[in-house]
Design an enzyme around this catalytic site. Structure first.
Site, mmCIF file in Angstrom:
data_model
loop_
_atom_site.group_PDB
_atom_site.id
_atom_site.type_symbol
_atom_site.label_atom_id
_atom_site.label_comp_id
_atom_site.label_asym_id
_atom_site.label_seq_id
_atom_site.Cartn_x
_atom_site.Cartn_y
_atom_site.Cartn_z
ATOM 1 N N SER A 115 0.839 -1.200 0.000
ATOM 2 C CA SER A 115 0.000 0.000 0.000
ATOM 3 C C SER A 115 0.870 1.245 0.000
ATOM 4 C CB SER A 115 -0.894 0.008 1.240
ATOM 5 O OG SER A 115 -1.468 1.293 1.396
ATOM 6 N N HIS A 136 -1.449 -1.403 -4.148
ATOM 7 C CA HIS A 136 -2.679 -1.014 -3.450
ATOM 8 C C HIS A 136 -2.695 0.506 -3.269
ATOM 9 C CE1 HIS A 136 -6.113 -1.937 -0.784
ATOM 10 N NE2 HIS A 136 -5.649 -0.987 0.003
ATOM 11 N N ASP A 168 -4.864 3.631 -1.768
ATOM 12 C CA ASP A 168 -5.941 3.983 -0.841
ATOM 13 C C ASP A 168 -6.451 5.386 -1.128
ATOM 14 O OD1 ASP A 168 -6.140 1.695 1.032
ATOM 15 O OD2 ASP A 168 -4.024 2.156 1.392
ATOM 16 N N MET A 212 -9.085 8.180 -0.069
ATOM 17 C CA MET A 212 -9.946 8.575 1.062
ATOM 18 C C MET A 212 -10.422 10.010 0.850
ATOM 19 S SD MET A 212 -7.792 7.156 4.312
ATOM 20 C CE MET A 212 -6.780 5.665 4.227
ATOM 21 N N HIS A 261 -8.496 1.047 -3.670
ATOM 22 C CA HIS A 261 -9.383 0.860 -2.518
ATOM 23 C C HIS A 261 -10.035 2.205 -2.218
ATOM 24 C CE1 HIS A 261 -9.632 -0.203 2.072
ATOM 25 N NE2 HIS A 261 -10.816 -0.064 1.521
ATOM 26 N N MET A 280 -12.188 4.497 -0.229
ATOM 27 C CA MET A 280 -12.843 4.743 1.062
ATOM 28 C C MET A 280 -13.515 6.097 0.947
ATOM 29 S SD MET A 280 -9.801 3.230 3.398
ATOM 30 C CE MET A 280 -8.709 3.233 1.981
ATOM 31 N N MET A 295 -11.634 -5.769 5.864
ATOM 32 C CA MET A 295 -10.752 -4.927 6.675
ATOM 33 C C MET A 295 -10.374 -5.684 7.949
ATOM 34 S SD MET A 295 -10.355 -2.139 4.910
ATOM 35 C CE MET A 295 -9.261 -1.388 6.123
ATOM 36 N N GLY A 311 -9.224 3.789 7.410
ATOM 37 C CA GLY A 311 -8.934 5.212 7.570
ATOM 38 C C GLY A 311 -7.466 5.570 7.750
ATOM 39 N N PHE A 312 -6.723 4.692 8.400
ATOM 40 C CA PHE A 312 -5.319 5.008 8.676
ATOM 41 C C PHE A 312 -4.454 3.759 8.595
ATOM 42 C CE2 PHE A 312 -7.862 8.230 10.708
ATOM 43 C CZ PHE A 312 -7.193 9.410 10.388
ATOM 44 N N GLY A 313 -3.223 3.940 8.142
ATOM 45 C CA GLY A 313 -2.256 2.855 8.178
ATOM 46 C C GLY A 313 -1.657 2.745 9.581
ATOM 47 N N GLY A 314 -0.892 1.690 9.768
ATOM 48 C CA GLY A 314 -0.131 1.558 11.009
ATOM 49 C C GLY A 314 -0.937 1.145 12.225
ATOM 50 N N ASP A 364 -6.814 -6.384 4.706
ATOM 51 C CA ASP A 364 -6.176 -5.078 4.676
ATOM 52 C C ASP A 364 -6.155 -4.492 6.083
ATOM 53 O OD1 ASP A 364 -5.229 -2.563 4.080
ATOM 54 O OD2 ASP A 364 -6.924 -1.964 2.816
ATOM 55 N N GLY A 365 -4.949 -4.269 6.589
ATOM 56 C CA GLY A 365 -4.800 -3.630 7.888
ATOM 57 C C GLY A 365 -3.982 -4.467 8.850
ATOM 58 N N GLY A 366 -2.801 -3.970 9.186
ATOM 59 C CA GLY A 366 -1.963 -4.654 10.172
ATOM 60 C C GLY A 366 -1.357 -5.954 9.681
ATOM 61 N N GLY A 387 1.080 -2.106 4.108
ATOM 62 C CA GLY A 387 1.655 -0.768 3.995
ATOM 63 C C GLY A 387 2.916 -0.646 4.824
HETATM 64 C C1 DX5 Z 1 -6.229 1.840 5.746
HETATM 65 C C2 DX5 Z 1 -5.863 1.329 4.386
HETATM 66 C C3 DX5 Z 1 -4.768 0.345 4.328
HETATM 67 C C4 DX5 Z 1 -3.460 0.795 4.936
HETATM 68 C C5 DX5 Z 1 -2.873 -0.399 5.605
HETATM 69 O O1 DX5 Z 1 -7.575 2.186 5.796
HETATM 70 O O2 DX5 Z 1 -6.970 0.725 3.735
HETATM 71 O O3 DX5 Z 1 -4.564 -0.131 3.014
HETATM 72 O O4 DX5 Z 1 -2.548 1.294 4.009
HETATM 73 O O5 DX5 Z 1 -1.757 -0.021 6.298
HETATM 74 P P1 DX5 Z 1 -0.952 -1.023 7.245
HETATM 75 O O6 DX5 Z 1 -0.481 -2.155 6.405
HETATM 76 O O7 DX5 Z 1 0.126 -0.164 7.768
HETATM 77 O O8 DX5 Z 1 -1.930 -1.487 8.318
HETATM 78 ZN ZN ZN Z 2 -6.525 -0.195 1.771
#
Ligand code: DX5
Ligand code: ZN
Length: 226
Positions: free
Chosen positions: A11, A35, A37, A39, A68, A70, A139, A144-147, A177-179, A199
């Site tokens: 991502s 990927h 994102d 938003m 993706h 959002m 999900m 909404g946020f990475g990390g 997707d996520g973590g 990501g």
């Molecule tokens: C968050 C995004 C993800 C994000 C994942 O809403 O949809 O794609 O980039 O980030 P990581 O891999 O850091 O959880």
């Molecule tokens: Zn995503």
């Protein structure tokens, strides 16, 4: 039994936006999809990139784009991403009152159609829609946020989708997707996922290409057939 080969989709949300083309090229030799994102600060409380960035990136890489969305009103915006050359366009079920119609529009525009399910949305009401889709994005955090920290309890939705895929003999990628990282990807694969967004685990690594190889190997050891 054939085991689907796992897709790893870095991502770019975790990339350096000032050097986006370089960041894309960094993962190009190893990634399966890229990927992206999108938003809108309405559907989620965060604002990222949109169509012009996707259009600018399209000619600089061969990687299939996994967009993706959002965003609110995906019916208004999503087909333009297909027109811009996205391989797969995923929108959120929570934002769309006629997901099957939009899936048809996306396929007519030449893209794969993806349905995303956010953290607090149950999957049961939507299992019947899956034959209209190529990708289901579950999900494993709140969108909404990475990390963020991976939420293993959300893998129950992956298991339900996998059962629906098997009983319906569906050609469906189940994406998480996520973590997703070295310590979480195997359990997601064992639950039935076969596409993995990462990501932080990729762009936060010293060697992003090596991180993708490692993630794919871990996913392959967990991926279950058919
Ligand atoms: C968050 C995004 C993800 C994000 C994942 O809403 O949809 O794609 O980039 O980030 P990581 O891999 O850091 O959880
Ligand atoms: Zn995503």
């Amino acid at each position: 039994m054939t085991r689907p080969s796992p897709i790893v989709a870095p991502s770019i949300l975790a990339a350096d936006f000032a050097h986006l083309a370089d960041e894309v090229r960094l993962v190009e030799p190893e990634a399966d999809w890229l990927h992206i994102d999108v938003m809108d600060n309405h559907f989620v409380p965060n604002l990222t990139i949109g169509l012009p960035v996707v259009q600018s990136l399209r000619p600089i890489t061969q990687l299939p784009f996994d967009v993706h969305l959002m965003i609110d009103e995906p019916r208004r915006w999503a087909p333009a991403y297909a027109d811009a050359g996205a391989y797969n366009v995923t929108f959120h079920v929570e934002a769309c009152d006629n997901p099957v119609a939009l899936a048809k529009d996306l396929r007519a525009a030449g893209a794969k159609a993806g349905l995303a399910i956010d953290r607090d949305t149950p999957i049961e009401p939507y299992l019947d829609l899956l034959p209209s889709f190529d990708t289901l994005l579950v999900m494993t955090i709140k969108a909404g946020f990475g990390g963020q920290r991976f939420l293993p309890e959300l893998l129950e939705k992956v298991r339900q989708a996998r059962t629906a895929r098997e009983s319906g003999h569906l050609e469906l990628r189940i994406e998480v997707d996520g973590g997703i990282a070295d310590d979480t990807i195997e359990q997601a694969a064992q639950a039935g996922a076969d596409a993995f967004v990462a990501g932080t685990a990729v762009y936060g690594a010293d060697d992003p290409a090596a991180a993708i190889r490692r993630l794919r190997a871990l996913a392959a050891s967990g991926v279950v057939g058919p």
